[in-house]
Design a protein around this motif. Structure first.
Motif, PDB file in Angstrom:
ATOM      1  N   ASP A  78      19.095  32.254 -24.773  1.00 32.61           N
ATOM      2  CA  ASP A  78      18.459  32.195 -26.097  1.00 32.61           C
ATOM      3  C   ASP A  78      18.853  30.913 -26.836  1.00 32.61           C
ATOM      4  N   ALA A  79      20.098  30.480 -26.637  1.00 32.65           N
ATOM      5  CA  ALA A  79      20.537  29.243 -27.293  1.00 32.65           C
ATOM      6  C   ALA A  79      19.753  28.049 -26.739  1.00 32.65           C
ATOM      7  N   GLN A  80      19.558  28.025 -25.432  1.00 33.04           N
ATOM      8  CA  GLN A  80      18.787  26.920 -24.837  1.00 33.04           C
ATOM      9  C   GLN A  80      17.351  26.921 -25.379  1.00 33.04           C
ATOM     10  N   ILE A  81      16.788  28.111 -25.484  1.00 33.44           N
ATOM     11  CA  ILE A  81      15.413  28.200 -26.005  1.00 33.44           C
ATOM     12  C   ILE A  81      15.375  27.728 -27.460  1.00 33.44           C
ATOM     13  N   LYS A  82      16.390  28.102 -28.230  1.00 36.80           N
ATOM     14  CA  LYS A  82      16.404  27.711 -29.647  1.00 36.80           C
ATOM     15  C   LYS A  82      16.561  26.203 -29.809  1.00 36.80           C
ATOM     16  N   VAL A  83      17.363  25.598 -28.951  1.00 38.97           N
ATOM     17  CA  VAL A  83      17.559  24.142 -29.064  1.00 38.97           C
ATOM     18  C   VAL A  83      16.282  23.414 -28.643  1.00 38.97           C
ATOM     19  N   GLN A 141      27.011  29.891 -31.823  1.00 38.19           N
ATOM     20  CA  GLN A 141      26.271  30.068 -33.070  1.00 38.19           C
ATOM     21  C   GLN A 141      26.436  28.839 -33.976  1.00 38.19           C
ATOM     22  N   GLY A 142      27.616  28.223 -33.934  1.00 35.60           N
ATOM     23  CA  GLY A 142      27.865  27.007 -34.727  1.00 35.60           C
ATOM     24  C   GLY A 142      26.915  25.884 -34.317  1.00 35.60           C
ATOM     25  N   ILE A 143      26.705  25.751 -33.031  1.00 37.38           N
ATOM     26  CA  ILE A 143      25.794  24.700 -32.527  1.00 37.38           C
ATOM     27  C   ILE A 143      24.372  24.979 -33.021  1.00 37.38           C
ATOM     28  N   LEU A 144      23.978  26.242 -32.964  1.00 32.83           N
ATOM     29  CA  LEU A 144      22.600  26.592 -33.355  1.00 32.83           C
ATOM     30  C   LEU A 144      22.391  26.423 -34.857  1.00 32.83           C
ATOM     31  N   GLN A 145      23.460  26.670 -35.623  1.00 36.13           N
ATOM     32  CA  GLN A 145      23.309  26.537 -37.080  1.00 36.13           C
ATOM     33  C   GLN A 145      22.975  25.110 -37.494  1.00 36.13           C
ATOM     34  N   GLN A 146      23.319  24.166 -36.628  1.00 35.09           N
ATOM     35  CA  GLN A 146      23.010  22.768 -36.971  1.00 35.09           C
ATOM     36  C   GLN A 146      21.536  22.444 -36.762  1.00 35.09           C
ATOM     37  N   SER A 147      20.764  23.392 -36.229  1.00 34.98           N
ATOM     38  CA  SER A 147      19.319  23.229 -35.992  1.00 34.98           C
ATOM     39  C   SER A 147      18.963  21.837 -35.495  1.00 34.98           C
ATOM     40  N   PRO A 148      19.431  21.473 -34.306  1.00 36.01           N
ATOM     41  CA  PRO A 148      19.151  20.126 -33.805  1.00 36.01           C
ATOM     42  C   PRO A 148      17.651  19.876 -33.671  1.00 36.01           C
ATOM     43  N   LYS A 149      17.206  18.741 -34.160  1.00 36.26           N
ATOM     44  CA  LYS A 149      15.766  18.444 -34.132  1.00 36.26           C
ATOM     45  C   LYS A 149      15.457  17.150 -33.374  1.00 36.26           C
ATOM     46  N   SER A 150      16.293  16.128 -33.560  1.00 33.76           N
ATOM     47  CA  SER A 150      15.993  14.875 -32.853  1.00 33.76           C
ATOM     48  C   SER A 150      16.350  15.036 -31.380  1.00 33.76           C
ATOM     49  N   ARG A 151      15.826  14.139 -30.587  1.00 35.15           N
ATOM     50  CA  ARG A 151      16.135  14.202 -29.142  1.00 35.15           C
ATOM     51  C   ARG A 151      17.640  14.094 -28.907  1.00 35.15           C
ATOM     52  N   ALA A 152      18.260  13.147 -29.622  1.00 41.91           N
ATOM     53  CA  ALA A 152      19.701  12.928 -29.427  1.00 41.91           C
ATOM     54  C   ALA A 152      20.491  14.172 -29.834  1.00 41.91           C
ATOM     55  N   ASP A 153      20.096  14.791 -30.938  1.00 40.45           N
ATOM     56  CA  ASP A 153      20.820  15.991 -31.390  1.00 40.45           C
ATOM     57  C   ASP A 153      20.636  17.154 -30.412  1.00 40.45           C
ATOM     58  N   VAL A 184      18.442  21.965 -16.547  1.00 35.22           N
ATOM     59  CA  VAL A 184      18.219  20.513 -16.551  1.00 35.22           C
ATOM     60  C   VAL A 184      16.860  20.210 -17.150  1.00 35.22           C
ATOM     61  N   GLY A 185      16.735  18.975 -17.585  1.00 34.68           N
ATOM     62  CA  GLY A 185      15.416  18.498 -17.981  1.00 34.68           C
ATOM     63  C   GLY A 185      15.376  17.892 -19.358  1.00 34.68           C
ATOM     64  N   ASN A 186      14.155  17.800 -19.814  1.00 30.63           N
ATOM     65  CA  ASN A 186      13.858  17.123 -21.059  1.00 30.63           C
ATOM     66  C   ASN A 186      14.263  17.998 -22.250  1.00 30.63           C
ATOM     67  N   PRO A 187      15.163  17.497 -23.093  1.00 26.17           N
ATOM     68  CA  PRO A 187      15.598  18.318 -24.232  1.00 26.17           C
ATOM     69  C   PRO A 187      14.477  18.548 -25.251  1.00 26.17           C
ATOM     70  N   GLU A 188      13.389  17.773 -25.113  1.00 25.55           N
ATOM     71  CA  GLU A 188      12.245  17.972 -26.016  1.00 25.55           C
ATOM     72  C   GLU A 188      11.032  18.526 -25.256  1.00 25.55           C
ATOM     73  N   ALA A 189      11.308  19.181 -24.148  1.00 30.83           N
ATOM     74  CA  ALA A 189      10.204  19.645 -23.294  1.00 30.83           C
ATOM     75  C   ALA A 189       9.281  20.604 -24.042  1.00 30.83           C
ATOM     76  N   LEU A 240      22.800  20.631 -26.218  1.00 32.56           N
ATOM     77  CA  LEU A 240      22.743  21.185 -24.860  1.00 32.56           C
ATOM     78  C   LEU A 240      24.020  20.859 -24.080  1.00 32.56           C
ATOM     79  N   CYS A 241      24.531  19.649 -24.310  1.00 28.77           N
ATOM     80  CA  CYS A 241      25.782  19.240 -23.657  1.00 28.77           C
ATOM     81  C   CYS A 241      26.928  20.156 -24.080  1.00 28.77           C
ATOM     82  N   ALA A 242      26.971  20.417 -25.387  1.00 31.06           N
ATOM     83  CA  ALA A 242      28.051  21.275 -25.907  1.00 31.06           C
ATOM     84  C   ALA A 242      27.901  22.702 -25.362  1.00 31.06           C
ATOM     85  N   LEU A 243      26.669  23.189 -25.301  1.00 38.15           N
ATOM     86  CA  LEU A 243      26.445  24.538 -24.753  1.00 38.15           C
ATOM     87  C   LEU A 243      26.838  24.595 -23.277  1.00 38.15           C
TER      88      LEU A 243
END
Ligand code: URA
Length: 298
Positions: free
Chosen positions: A219-224, A99-111, A143-148, A116-119
């Motif tokens: 769900d976390a992967q989908i949210k990221v 939940q901590g990772i999701l709260q950061q609402s990653p938006k950029s590709r790097a984030d 696996v794959g594109n974090p901005e897919a 995803l790495c942390a998850l």
């Protein structure tokens, strides 16, 4: 889901989990609604969209039909009932780390990549499913594109995936790669994962408790990633993601909605390996899907 359907689903799950003798049970007749949940009209059949996950809806407590399940002893009988869903599956407590990772609402590709790495690291240490975690070679995160824009969801890792740590690398994966190519896409355009992150022994179907245990990670992967589209490959993916009970054949050729993404469902590549004649239907489904993206496949 009404109580009659839920009961039928429970019996199906118990049988698929190896219960060979299911006592004859009376399925409840259509009863008048009872209890506060029913009186508030909370029994929703289908996702109305947005972030309200199927898990949320399934956790709505409803009166348990007494006659049907009384004699069937399940591991969950030993647990408190507050977090039990109607089908006897325990919803695990959410992990603060996830939940901590999701709260950061990653938006950029790097984030997103970092999230995803942390998850992935958290999943690697998961022991929610004792049988699966004790037998796995490794977890298979995704696996794959974090901005897919498009996310593919399969069922669970098989032997090859368990060995290599990547989804869809075995025979079904080879066929999936061909389908991806024919769709004029590349594997790197997509994000690919499964309902489960560990291989079920002998490739048996995931158990309801296992899918519930893994849901937080999916769900976390989908949210990221926040895909615009999700393709569910096979009945297990389609039913679990969308909290549906229909077979995938009945879910084809329409759009569902989950977490802001448009969702399509089609047959699993493993099914196509056993039933090559269904390839035409999958191709029709891909044409239907790609048309929505503005691509006309022949
Ligand atoms: N089947 C799946 O559903 N997923 C995989 O990763 C491999 C085979």
């Amino acid at each position: 889901m009404n109580s009659k359907r839920a009961m039928a689903q429970l019996l199906k799950h118990l049988q698929s989990a190896g219960l060979t003798h299911v006592p004859k049970v009376e399925l409840p007749k259509n009863r008048p609604p009872a209890g506060p949940a029913a009186s508030k009209g909370m029994v929703a059949e289908k996702s109305s969209g947005g972030e309200s996950s199927s898990t949320d809806r399934r956790s709505i407590s409803k009166p348990r039909p007494a006659s049907a399940v009384a004699e069937i002893r399940r591991p969950s009988d030993l647990l408190g009932t507050d977090d039990l869903q109607l089908d006897g599956v325990r919803k695990p407590e959410q992990l603060a780390s996830v939940q901590g990772i999701l709260q950061q609402s990653p938006k950029s590709r790097a984030d997103r990549e970092q999230a995803l790495c942390a998850l992935k690291d958290i999943v690697a240490g998961c022991k929610r499913c004792t049988e699966l975690s004790s037998r796995r070679t490794q977890t298979v995160f995704g696996v794959g594109n974090p901005e897919a824009r498009i996310m593919f969801i399969g069922e669970a890792p098989g032997a090859d995936e368990d060995a290599q740590g990547e989804p869809f690398v075995g025979a079904a994966g080879q066929l999936l790669n061909k389908i991806i190519g024919a769709m004029t896409l590349k594997r790197e355009d997509l994000y690919i994962c499964n309902i489960l992150r560990c291989r079920p022994p002998g490739n048996r179907n995931p158990l309801p408790q296992e899918t519930a245990n893994c849901r937080e990670f999916l769900d976390a992967q989908i949210k990221v990633i926040q895909p615009e589209y999700i393709v569910c490959w096979g009945t297990v993916a389609a039913q679990n993601l969308l909290n549906e009970t229909a077979a995938v054949g009945k879910m084809r050729q329409k759009f569902y909605e989950y977490a802001g993404a448009k969702v399509v469902c089609t047959y699993h590549p493993s099914y196509l390996l056993r039933n090559p004649s269904a390839k035409k239907q999958v191709w029709d489904d891909m044409k239907f899907f790609m048309k929505e993206l503005g691509v006309d496949l022949q």
